[in-house]
Design an enzyme around this catalytic site. Sequence first.
Site, mmCIF file in Angstrom:
data_model
loop_
_atom_site.group_PDB
_atom_site.id
_atom_site.type_symbol
_atom_site.label_atom_id
_atom_site.label_comp_id
_atom_site.label_asym_id
_atom_site.label_seq_id
_atom_site.Cartn_x
_atom_site.Cartn_y
_atom_site.Cartn_z
ATOM 1 N N ARG A 189 6.064 12.702 -49.528
ATOM 2 C CA ARG A 189 7.031 13.809 -49.523
ATOM 3 C C ARG A 189 7.687 13.831 -48.156
ATOM 4 O O ARG A 189 7.178 13.255 -47.196
ATOM 5 C CB ARG A 189 6.341 15.145 -49.803
ATOM 6 C CG ARG A 189 5.296 15.492 -48.790
ATOM 7 C CD ARG A 189 4.568 16.782 -49.137
ATOM 8 N NE ARG A 189 3.383 16.930 -48.310
ATOM 9 C CZ ARG A 189 2.460 17.844 -48.494
ATOM 10 N NH1 ARG A 189 2.558 18.679 -49.495
ATOM 11 N NH2 ARG A 189 1.430 17.918 -47.705
ATOM 12 N N SER B 41 37.426 42.713 -36.517
ATOM 13 C CA SER B 41 36.078 42.175 -36.358
ATOM 14 C C SER B 41 35.162 43.039 -37.225
ATOM 15 O O SER B 41 35.129 44.261 -37.066
ATOM 16 C CB SER B 41 35.650 42.228 -34.896
ATOM 17 O OG SER B 41 34.359 41.686 -34.780
ATOM 18 N N LYS C 132 5.522 16.631 -56.033
ATOM 19 C CA LYS C 132 4.513 15.573 -56.073
ATOM 20 C C LYS C 132 4.715 14.694 -57.304
ATOM 21 O O LYS C 132 4.743 13.462 -57.208
ATOM 22 C CB LYS C 132 3.116 16.208 -56.084
ATOM 23 C CG LYS C 132 1.999 15.212 -56.067
ATOM 24 C CD LYS C 132 0.643 15.883 -56.011
ATOM 25 C CE LYS C 132 0.401 16.492 -54.652
ATOM 26 N NZ LYS C 132 -0.821 17.270 -54.567
ATOM 27 N N ASN D 63 26.773 45.698 -38.930
ATOM 28 C CA ASN D 63 25.623 46.609 -38.768
ATOM 29 C C ASN D 63 25.977 47.976 -39.339
ATOM 30 O O ASN D 63 25.266 48.525 -40.176
ATOM 31 C CB ASN D 63 25.261 46.788 -37.286
ATOM 32 C CG ASN D 63 24.917 45.488 -36.618
ATOM 33 O OD1 ASN D 63 24.460 44.561 -37.271
ATOM 34 N ND2 ASN D 63 25.150 45.397 -35.321
ATOM 35 N N ASP D 64 27.099 48.520 -38.866
ATOM 36 C CA ASP D 64 27.499 49.828 -39.380
ATOM 37 C C ASP D 64 27.985 49.727 -40.820
ATOM 38 O O ASP D 64 27.801 50.656 -41.606
ATOM 39 C CB ASP D 64 28.587 50.438 -38.490
ATOM 40 C CG ASP D 64 27.964 51.186 -37.325
ATOM 41 O OD1 ASP D 64 27.033 51.978 -37.579
ATOM 42 O OD2 ASP D 64 28.376 50.957 -36.182
ATOM 43 N N TYR E 136 35.807 33.537 -37.115
ATOM 44 C CA TYR E 136 34.682 33.234 -36.216
ATOM 45 C C TYR E 136 33.533 34.210 -36.456
ATOM 46 O O TYR E 136 33.724 35.265 -37.071
ATOM 47 C CB TYR E 136 35.116 33.305 -34.736
ATOM 48 C CG TYR E 136 35.501 34.684 -34.272
ATOM 49 C CD1 TYR E 136 34.538 35.578 -33.794
ATOM 50 C CD2 TYR E 136 36.826 35.108 -34.309
ATOM 51 C CE1 TYR E 136 34.891 36.856 -33.395
ATOM 52 C CE2 TYR E 136 37.176 36.386 -33.905
ATOM 53 C CZ TYR E 136 36.204 37.261 -33.450
ATOM 54 O OH TYR E 136 36.540 38.524 -33.056
ATOM 55 N N MET F 284 -2.178 25.858 -53.124
ATOM 56 C CA MET F 284 -2.567 25.901 -54.532
ATOM 57 C C MET F 284 -3.721 24.955 -54.834
ATOM 58 O O MET F 284 -4.158 24.204 -53.993
ATOM 59 C CB MET F 284 -1.348 25.657 -55.389
ATOM 60 C CG MET F 284 -0.483 26.912 -55.339
ATOM 61 S SD MET F 284 0.841 26.868 -56.450
ATOM 62 C CE MET F 284 1.514 25.340 -56.006
ATOM 63 N N ARG G 177 35.272 46.003 -26.483
ATOM 64 C CA ARG G 177 35.337 47.141 -27.395
ATOM 65 C C ARG G 177 35.326 48.433 -26.590
ATOM 66 O O ARG G 177 34.473 48.620 -25.725
ATOM 67 C CB ARG G 177 34.146 47.129 -28.346
ATOM 68 C CG ARG G 177 34.208 48.291 -29.321
ATOM 69 C CD ARG G 177 33.067 48.264 -30.284
ATOM 70 N NE ARG G 177 31.817 48.646 -29.638
ATOM 71 C CZ ARG G 177 30.649 48.594 -30.250
ATOM 72 N NH1 ARG G 177 30.561 48.144 -31.496
ATOM 73 N NH2 ARG G 177 29.553 48.964 -29.621
ATOM 74 N N GLY H 97 -1.516 23.260 -49.112
ATOM 75 C CA GLY H 97 -2.801 23.942 -49.098
ATOM 76 C C GLY H 97 -2.849 25.244 -49.869
ATOM 77 O O GLY H 97 -3.877 25.880 -49.950
ATOM 78 N N ARG I 68 30.149 45.305 -25.570
ATOM 79 C CA ARG I 68 29.929 46.741 -25.833
ATOM 80 C C ARG I 68 29.992 47.488 -24.508
ATOM 81 O O ARG I 68 29.121 47.315 -23.667
ATOM 82 C CB ARG I 68 28.556 46.957 -26.468
ATOM 83 C CG ARG I 68 28.399 46.400 -27.868
ATOM 84 C CD ARG I 68 26.960 46.662 -28.322
ATOM 85 N NE ARG I 68 26.775 46.513 -29.746
ATOM 86 C CZ ARG I 68 26.192 45.454 -30.327
ATOM 87 N NH1 ARG I 68 25.786 44.435 -29.591
ATOM 88 N NH2 ARG I 68 26.019 45.425 -31.635
ATOM 89 N N ARG J 54 -4.031 18.139 -60.035
ATOM 90 C CA ARG J 54 -3.438 18.668 -58.797
ATOM 91 C C ARG J 54 -2.184 19.457 -59.086
ATOM 92 O O ARG J 54 -1.368 19.059 -59.909
ATOM 93 C CB ARG J 54 -3.009 17.525 -57.867
ATOM 94 C CG ARG J 54 -4.121 16.657 -57.368
ATOM 95 C CD ARG J 54 -3.507 15.409 -56.743
ATOM 96 N NE ARG J 54 -4.506 14.400 -56.507
ATOM 97 C CZ ARG J 54 -5.157 14.251 -55.359
ATOM 98 N NH1 ARG J 54 -4.868 15.040 -54.350
ATOM 99 N NH2 ARG J 54 -6.056 13.327 -55.218
ATOM 100 N N HIS K 199 -5.115 22.154 -42.256
ATOM 101 C CA HIS K 199 -4.304 23.252 -42.778
ATOM 102 C C HIS K 199 -3.656 24.066 -41.655
ATOM 103 O O HIS K 199 -2.453 24.345 -41.677
ATOM 104 C CB HIS K 199 -5.198 24.156 -43.633
ATOM 105 C CG HIS K 199 -4.490 25.362 -44.125
ATOM 106 N ND1 HIS K 199 -4.594 26.578 -43.499
ATOM 107 C CD2 HIS K 199 -3.619 25.516 -45.129
ATOM 108 C CE1 HIS K 199 -3.828 27.442 -44.124
ATOM 109 N NE2 HIS K 199 -3.224 26.829 -45.119
ATOM 110 N N CYS L 63 30.943 40.624 -35.850
ATOM 111 C CA CYS L 63 30.156 40.794 -34.630
ATOM 112 C C CYS L 63 28.873 41.597 -34.852
ATOM 113 O O CYS L 63 28.173 41.915 -33.911
ATOM 114 C CB CYS L 63 30.995 41.403 -33.520
ATOM 115 S SG CYS L 63 31.612 43.040 -33.930
HETATM 116 C C1 PEP Z 1 28.332 46.801 -35.864
HETATM 117 O O1 PEP Z 1 28.307 47.955 -36.259
HETATM 118 O O2 PEP Z 1 28.103 45.819 -36.583
HETATM 119 C C2 PEP Z 1 28.605 46.524 -34.446
HETATM 120 C C3 PEP Z 1 28.703 45.294 -34.010
HETATM 121 O O3 PEP Z 1 28.636 47.578 -33.616
HETATM 122 P P1 PEP Z 1 27.340 48.300 -33.033
HETATM 123 O O4 PEP Z 1 26.166 47.475 -33.442
HETATM 124 O O5 PEP Z 1 27.523 48.361 -31.579
HETATM 125 O O6 PEP Z 1 27.408 49.612 -33.730
HETATM 126 MG MG MG Z 2 29.162 49.492 -35.005
#
Ligand code: PEP
Ligand code: MG
Length: 889
Positions: A343, A776, A26, A780-781, A864, A110, A621, A108, A565, A99, A459, A844
Site C-alpha cells: 500500500r 473581502s 488490501k 468568521n462573522d 485570493y 480492525m 481594515r 491496526g 486588523r 483480514r 502501532h 480573510c
Molecule cells: C471575519 O469576520 O471573518 C473577519 C476576518 O473579521 P474578524 O475576525 O476580525 O471579525
Molecule cells: Mg469580522
Amino acid sequence: MTGESVQYLYDMSEGDASMRPLLGGKGANLAEMKRLGIPVPDGFTVSTAACIATTASGGEWPAGLWEDILDSLTRLEERTGRTLGGDQDGANPLLLSVRSGAVVSMPGMMDTILNLGVGDDTVEALGAEADNPRFAWDSYRRFLQMYGEVVEGVAPHAYEDELTALKARRGVEQDTELSTEDLQELVRTFKDVSRRELGRDLPTDPREQLRGAIDAVFGSWDTPRARVYRRANGIPDDLGTAVNVMQMVFGNRGDTSATGVCFTRNPSTGVSELYGEFLVNAQGEDVVAGIRTPRPLAQMEEVLPEAYTQLVRTMADLESHYKDMQDIEFTVEDGTLYLLQTRSGKRTAAAALRIARDMVTEEVLTREEALQRVEPAQLDQLLHPAIDPEHGRSPVTKGLPASPGAAVGEVVFDADTAAERGGAGEAVVLVRYETTPDDIHGVIVAQGVLTAHGGMTSHAAVVARGMGRPCVAGASKIRIDVPGRTLTIGDRVFAEGDMITLDGSTGEVYGEALELIPPQINEDFQAITAWADDVRRMGVRANADTGEDAAKARELGAEGIGLCRTEHMFMAADRLPAVRRMILAESEDERAQALATILPMQQEDFEEIFTAMAGLPVTVRLLDPPLHEFLPDLVEQSLLVQRLELTDGDAQELSAARRLLGQVKRLHEQNPMLGTRGCRLGMLYPEIPEMQTRAIVRAALAVREEHGQTAGVEIMIPLVAYASELKAQRAVVERTVADELATAGAELEVTIGTMIELPRAAIVADQIAEHADFFSFGTNDLTQTGVGISRDDAEQGFLSTYVADEVIPGNPFESIDRDGVGGLVQIGAERGRSVRPDLKLGVCGEHGGDPASIGLFEELGLTYVSCSPYRVPIARFAAARAVLAQRGT
Ligand code: PEP
Ligand code: MG
C-alpha cells in the site's frame, strides 16, 4: 441491496487496483500484485458491499452471502488442492487468514484472525507435513488465543497470563524457547480459559469459525476505536471494510522462514534507502505488535539471501508500478517469498516532500502529480517545533526515532487520562509499555508518545507518524508502573505530572521541559511550494497586524496583506487610555484631542507594515471592535462605585467613578457582537475613520519618501450591511485622502472596499458593489451570523457535542459550511460581479487557511485567500491542489 444486484465475493484473480471501493485497499492491491505475477497467497475477498449491507441491517448478513462464501471456499480448495479442516484423516489441511481491508487504510484499527483451520483433527497432519510439530502446536495456540479474543471477546490478559505463567515455570523469556510439549499444554490450558471465560467451548468446526471470523471483521468496522480513528482522519463512516480470506503462509515454520515489514523509502526522512524490519521464525503480528524486537532488513541478506534478493527487486517493481513509496508486508515460508500486502506508505511531511521532489528528479512523476502526493495539512508537521540545540542537557534514555518533532509535556500513563487532560488543553506525553489501537483517543490529544516496546513499524510509530505527533518508541530501558503511576529511567523516578521532553527525530528523551524552537524550512519545501505557486490561480495573502507578522508572512510567501486588523493596535496598554477617552468623549473637542494622541501611534504602526511589505498590497481594515472591549467591565465598575459609597471615600473619586459608570451603562450592549461594531462606530463618529485614514496616507507617503516605494494601499470598511453605510464611509475616506494629499502636494493610489460578513451584505452585494473596489469575505462573522452561532461561545457549548454526535460534519468555524455559508459567499461573489465584473474578491476569515475551504473558494473563482502567516505555505499548496482538483487531475 440484494445479492442479485451486487457481487459480494471476488476471487483474487478477478480484481485489480482500480476496484478499491469494493475490494478495499488490501484486497485491490493483492489482486493487482497477482495480476503483475508477484507471489501472493491465493484467496478471495468478501466485498465492502457485504459489510455495508450487514452493518445497515444491524448485523444480519445479506441473503446468499454465506452460500457465496462457501462457493468461493470450494474453488480455493480446488485451486490449492487442500481442504479446510483437512481430508478424512485430517491430512492436507488448508489454513486461512481472515483480514480486514478498508478502502482507506486504518492501520491496526480492525481485526485479523490467523491460522484458521488448525484444530484437534489437523494439528498432527500440519506438523507432519512441515516436519515440525512444534510449529503446528504453536499455530494452534495462537489461533485459540486470537479467535477467543477477536471473535468471542475474551479479555486478552486471560490467555496472556497463562503464557507468562508457563514461561516463568519453564524459566524462559521468549515464546520461541517453549517446547512442543509446552505448546501442547498451552493449547489445553487455552481451551480451559475459553471455557471458563465463556461458559462453553470455542466452536471446533472450521466453517463455523470462518463465519464467526468474517462476522467479527464486519463488526470491527463499527467499534469505538475505529470510529474515533475515522473521525480524526476524515474517513467517511459508510465505506465499510472488505474481508480478505487467504491461504496461510507461515513465517514461523523454522529458521528458513520469516516475516517482515518494509518501506521502499525511508518514511521518516524520505531518503531512498533500504528500510524495514524482519523476524525469523515469526508471524506478522509479532512484528507489528512489537512483542519481539525485530532486526533491520539489511541483515536478511545473510540469513535468507535468495528471498532477500527477490524482495528487494519486488520492492523496486512495486514502487515503479504504483509510482509511489510502498509499505509492504511479506512472509518467507521455507525460503519462498510471499507478499501479503502493499500500500502507499504513510510518511512524515518532510518525507512526503523529499519523495515528491526526488520522484520528479527521477522522472517518475510530473510536478503536478508530485503536488498531489503532499497533503497541504501535512505541512503543519514541518512547522512543528524542535528542541533548541543549545539546551546542554543529556538525554536520560534513548529509543527509536519513530515520528519526528519535539514534544514537551507532563507524563501520563494511560490513554483515558491523556484524553481527558490533553482534551482540556494541557500538554501531556503519553507513556505506555506499547500502544494498542484502543489508545488512539489519547494519542490524538497528547503532545507526544513514548513507548518501552516495539519497532519503527509498531502501532505507536505508525499512528503517531500519520498524525504528526512526535513519538519515541521501543525505549527499552524505561520501566513503567501503571498502578503506581511512576516511570523509572535509570535511577530517576518520574511521577504522573512530571515534565519530560521527547525528540521524535533522534529518539532522545529528556527528564525535564526543554525550550523548543520553530522549525526551519528546507530546500524540498522551497522547491515544492514554488511548483505550487506555478499551478495555483488564487493569490495568497496574510492576516497581519504588526511589522513583525508582516515580515514573517512575506518570508512564508504571502503576496500581500489581506487583513490588517487595526483594533489590535488600539488595545496596547499605552494606547488604551486615549482610546477610552475617544469613545467616552462628551464633546467633539474632547474626542479630537484623544484622536490627535492616537494618530501618530497608528501612523507608526502602518509605517512598519508598509515597509515590511515593500510594494505588495496591504488591506487595512478600519476599526471593528465590539465597544465593550475598550471599556471597563460594567459589574466591576458598579462594585467600585458601591465600595466608594460604603467607605465614604473621596468625593471627587466617587463622582468620577459614577460618571464613568453612567457612560458604561449608556454604551452597554446585551449582544456586543451584534452591536456598535464595524462601520457602525464610524457612522456614529466619522472622526475615527478620518483619523485612521490620515494615519494610513501619512504612513504611505513617509515610507515612499524613505524607501522609494510603498505598499499598495487598500482601505477596507468592516461589517457593512447596507450600501448606504459604505457610501457614507467611502465619502469620509475619499475626502480625507484628498485632503491629506493636497496638504502634502502628493499623489497616491488608494482603493476602497468592504468586508462581506453579514448575510444581508451577501444578498445585496450588487448594491454594495456600486461603492466598492473590492470585497473581502469575513467568513468568521459570516458563519456567526449566517449559522447563528456565537463565535466566542461555540466550542465550549453545544457545537462540540454536535460534532461528536455527527449532527454536523465538522466545526463550521474551522472548515466552511459549504452549503450554507458557502452559499452566501457564492451569492455575494456572483451579485458583486454582476455589477463590477472585475471586482477583486478575497477571503480573510480563518477559512482562508483551511485546505477544504480553499477548495470551495477556488470553485467560486475568488481572487485570493488571506490567512495567518504560518498557514500561508499550506494555503499556497491547497490553492494549487484546488486547481488540480477542478481540472479533475
Ligand atoms: C471575519 O469576520 O471573518 C473577519 C476576518 O473579521 P474578524 O475576525 O476580525 O471579525
Ligand atoms: Mg469580522
